[in-house]
Design a protein around this motif. Structure first.
Motif, PDB file in Angstrom:
ATOM      1  N   UNK A 106       0.827  -1.196   0.000  1.00 52.43           N
ATOM      2  CA  UNK A 106       0.000   0.000   0.000  1.00 52.43           C
ATOM      3  C   UNK A 106       0.871   1.259   0.000  1.00 52.43           C
ATOM      4  N   UNK A 107       1.955   1.228   0.765  1.00 47.96           N
ATOM      5  CA  UNK A 107       2.869   2.376   0.803  1.00 47.96           C
ATOM      6  C   UNK A 107       3.499   2.592  -0.577  1.00 47.96           C
ATOM      7  N   UNK A 108       3.934   1.507  -1.224  1.00 48.19           N
ATOM      8  CA  UNK A 108       4.512   1.620  -2.564  1.00 48.19           C
ATOM      9  C   UNK A 108       3.493   2.147  -3.570  1.00 48.19           C
ATOM     10  N   UNK A 109       2.263   1.653  -3.456  1.00 48.30           N
ATOM     11  CA  UNK A 109       1.212   2.133  -4.360  1.00 48.30           C
ATOM     12  C   UNK A 109       0.947   3.622  -4.129  1.00 48.30           C
ATOM     13  N   UNK A 110       0.955   4.046  -2.866  1.00 47.71           N
ATOM     14  CA  UNK A 110       0.749   5.463  -2.558  1.00 47.71           C
ATOM     15  C   UNK A 110       1.887   6.310  -3.117  1.00 47.71           C
ATOM     16  N   UNK A 111       3.126   5.816  -2.996  1.00 50.13           N
ATOM     17  CA  UNK A 111       4.265   6.553  -3.546  1.00 50.13           C
ATOM     18  C   UNK A 111       4.148   6.675  -5.058  1.00 50.13           C
ATOM     19  N   UNK A 112       3.802   5.570  -5.713  1.00 53.95           N
ATOM     20  CA  UNK A 112       3.630   5.598  -7.164  1.00 53.95           C
ATOM     21  C   UNK A 112       2.523   6.562  -7.572  1.00 53.95           C
ATOM     22  N   UNK A 113       1.413   6.494  -6.859  1.00 56.38           N
ATOM     23  CA  UNK A 113       0.294   7.394  -7.161  1.00 56.38           C
ATOM     24  C   UNK A 113       0.702   8.836  -6.942  1.00 56.38           C
ATOM     25  N   UNK A 114       1.455   9.092  -5.893  1.00 55.93           N
ATOM     26  CA  UNK A 114       1.935  10.444  -5.623  1.00 55.93           C
ATOM     27  C   UNK A 114       2.821  10.935  -6.759  1.00 55.93           C
ATOM     28  N   UNK A 115       3.719  10.060  -7.253  1.00 52.71           N
ATOM     29  CA  UNK A 115       4.579  10.433  -8.372  1.00 52.71           C
ATOM     30  C   UNK A 115       3.756  10.722  -9.626  1.00 52.71           C
ATOM     31  N   UNK A 116       2.751   9.897  -9.875  1.00 51.26           N
ATOM     32  CA  UNK A 116       1.891  10.118 -11.051  1.00 51.26           C
ATOM     33  C   UNK A 116       1.165  11.450 -10.932  1.00 51.26           C
ATOM     34  N   UNK A 117       0.663  11.753  -9.728  1.00 55.37           N
ATOM     35  CA  UNK A 117      -0.027  13.032  -9.533  1.00 55.37           C
ATOM     36  C   UNK A 117       0.941  14.201  -9.688  1.00 55.37           C
ATOM     37  N   UNK A 118       2.197  14.020  -9.254  1.00 59.88           N
ATOM     38  CA  UNK A 118       3.175  15.088  -9.437  1.00 59.88           C
ATOM     39  C   UNK A 118       3.464  15.303 -10.922  1.00 59.88           C
ATOM     40  N   UNK A 119       3.565  14.197 -11.683  1.00 62.51           N
ATOM     41  CA  UNK A 119       3.758  14.314 -13.131  1.00 62.51           C
ATOM     42  C   UNK A 119       2.572  15.023 -13.772  1.00 62.51           C
ATOM     43  N   UNK A 120       1.358  14.633 -13.358  1.00 58.48           N
ATOM     44  CA  UNK A 120       0.160  15.280 -13.905  1.00 58.48           C
ATOM     45  C   UNK A 120       0.123  16.753 -13.525  1.00 58.48           C
ATOM     46  N   UNK A 121       0.577  17.079 -12.320  1.00 62.66           N
ATOM     47  CA  UNK A 121       0.630  18.473 -11.877  1.00 62.66           C
ATOM     48  C   UNK A 121       1.585  19.256 -12.755  1.00 62.66           C
ATOM     49  N   UNK A 122       2.775  18.673 -13.028  1.00 54.49           N
ATOM     50  CA  UNK A 122       3.751  19.344 -13.888  1.00 54.49           C
ATOM     51  C   UNK A 122       3.188  19.551 -15.297  1.00 54.49           C
ATOM     52  N   UNK A 123       2.517  18.529 -15.805  1.00 53.37           N
ATOM     53  CA  UNK A 123       1.912  18.642 -17.135  1.00 53.37           C
ATOM     54  C   UNK A 123       0.854  19.735 -17.147  1.00 53.37           C
ATOM     55  N   UNK A 124       0.015  19.750 -16.124  1.00 56.03           N
ATOM     56  CA  UNK A 124      -1.039  20.776 -16.091  1.00 56.03           C
ATOM     57  C   UNK A 124      -0.444  22.172 -15.922  1.00 56.03           C
ATOM     58  N   UNK A 125       0.663  22.310 -15.170  1.00 58.91           N
ATOM     59  CA  UNK A 125       1.337  23.612 -15.040  1.00 58.91           C
ATOM     60  C   UNK A 125       1.877  24.052 -16.396  1.00 58.91           C
ATOM     61  N   UNK A 126       2.489  23.106 -17.130  1.00 60.90           N
ATOM     62  CA  UNK A 126       2.996  23.433 -18.466  1.00 60.90           C
ATOM     63  C   UNK A 126       1.865  23.833 -19.407  1.00 60.90           C
ATOM     64  N   UNK A 127       0.776  23.101 -19.343  1.00 55.12           N
ATOM     65  CA  UNK A 127      -0.372  23.441 -20.194  1.00 55.12           C
ATOM     66  C   UNK A 127      -0.903  24.814 -19.821  1.00 55.12           C
ATOM     67  N   UNK A 128      -0.969  25.091 -18.537  1.00 58.88           N
ATOM     68  CA  UNK A 128      -1.446  26.399 -18.078  1.00 58.88           C
ATOM     69  C   UNK A 128      -0.520  27.516 -18.563  1.00 58.88           C
ATOM     70  N   UNK A 129       0.794  27.301 -18.474  1.00 53.97           N
ATOM     71  CA  UNK A 129       1.749  28.300 -18.972  1.00 53.97           C
ATOM     72  C   UNK A 129       1.585  28.527 -20.467  1.00 53.97           C
ATOM     73  N   UNK A 130       1.476  27.406 -21.197  1.00 51.00           N
ATOM     74  CA  UNK A 130       1.319  27.531 -22.658  1.00 51.00           C
ATOM     75  C   UNK A 130       0.025  28.259 -23.002  1.00 51.00           C
ATOM     76  N   UNK A 131      -1.032  27.965 -22.278  1.00 50.24           N
ATOM     77  CA  UNK A 131      -2.303  28.644 -22.519  1.00 50.24           C
ATOM     78  C   UNK A 131      -2.177  30.134 -22.194  1.00 50.24           C
TER      79      UNK A 131
END
Length: 182
Positions: A106-131
């Motif tokens: 469960x801890x590993x899954x939470x870490x992975x999910x956290x990393x995925x959310x951080x990647x999605x956050x970075x992508x959304x920040x980039x999209x927001x900047x581009x917009x």
């Protein structure tokens, strides 16, 4: 709770009977096997000692009484308890290990999910900047787009004027040809 009266007498008679039986059993068993029951504790554990039933007539009007059979001697309780505790410890250790592994997963899954959310956050920040950049560029181009719209309107009005001029010139040409023919 202590036994009193008749219960105490019954318990005493039960506890005394097996003590007198080994001598009788020893005499009967010596003919069938060599050695004493003390030398073969397994044989003693396998053959339960049963107290003989006493039947008799009491002074209560001919009621027969019977003694309970004595159960065979049980193996060492301490040994059984320690064996049970060892097995229970192994079981509980297995349960705790499984639970720990579940929590680790469960801890590993939470870490992975956290990393995925951080990647999605970075992508959304980039999209927001581009917009934001696109909106800024559109805002900077807006005056030019307004000029283009004005030029388009002027071209449309010039085109209408050119069509009117063309139509008028055709009419004039037609009149001129008419007048020339005369």
């Amino acid at each position: 709770m202590a036994a009193t009266g008749d219960e105490a007498a019954a318990m005493d008679s039960i506890s005394r009977e097996p003590a007198s039986l080994p001598a009788a059993l020893d005499a009967a068993g010596s003919s069938s096997s060599s050695g004493t029951p003390a030398e073969h504790p397994e044989a003693e554990a396998e053959n339960p000692v049963i107290a003989p039933k006493k039947t008799g007539v009491s002074s209560d009007g001919g009621v027969e009484t019977a003694e309970e059979a004595v159960e065979p001697a049980e193996p060492d309780i301490n040994e059984l308890c320690s064996d049970m505790f060892e097995k229970m410890a192994i079981f509980l250790q297995g349960e705790l290990t499984a639970t720990c592994e579940d929590y680790s997963l469960l801890e590993n899954m939470n870490k992975l999910t956290s990393l995925k959310y951080m990647e999605m956050k970075d992508i959304s920040i980039n999209i927001s900047r581009n917009l934001q950049d696109l909106n800024n560029k559109y805002a900077s181009l807006q005056p030019y787009l307004d000029q283009i719209n004005k030029i388009e309107e002027q071209v449309s009005s010039l085109e209408q004027a050119a069509y009117k001029l063309d139509a008028y010139s055709k009419k004039l040409e037609a009149r001129f040809k008419k007048l020339e023919k005369r």
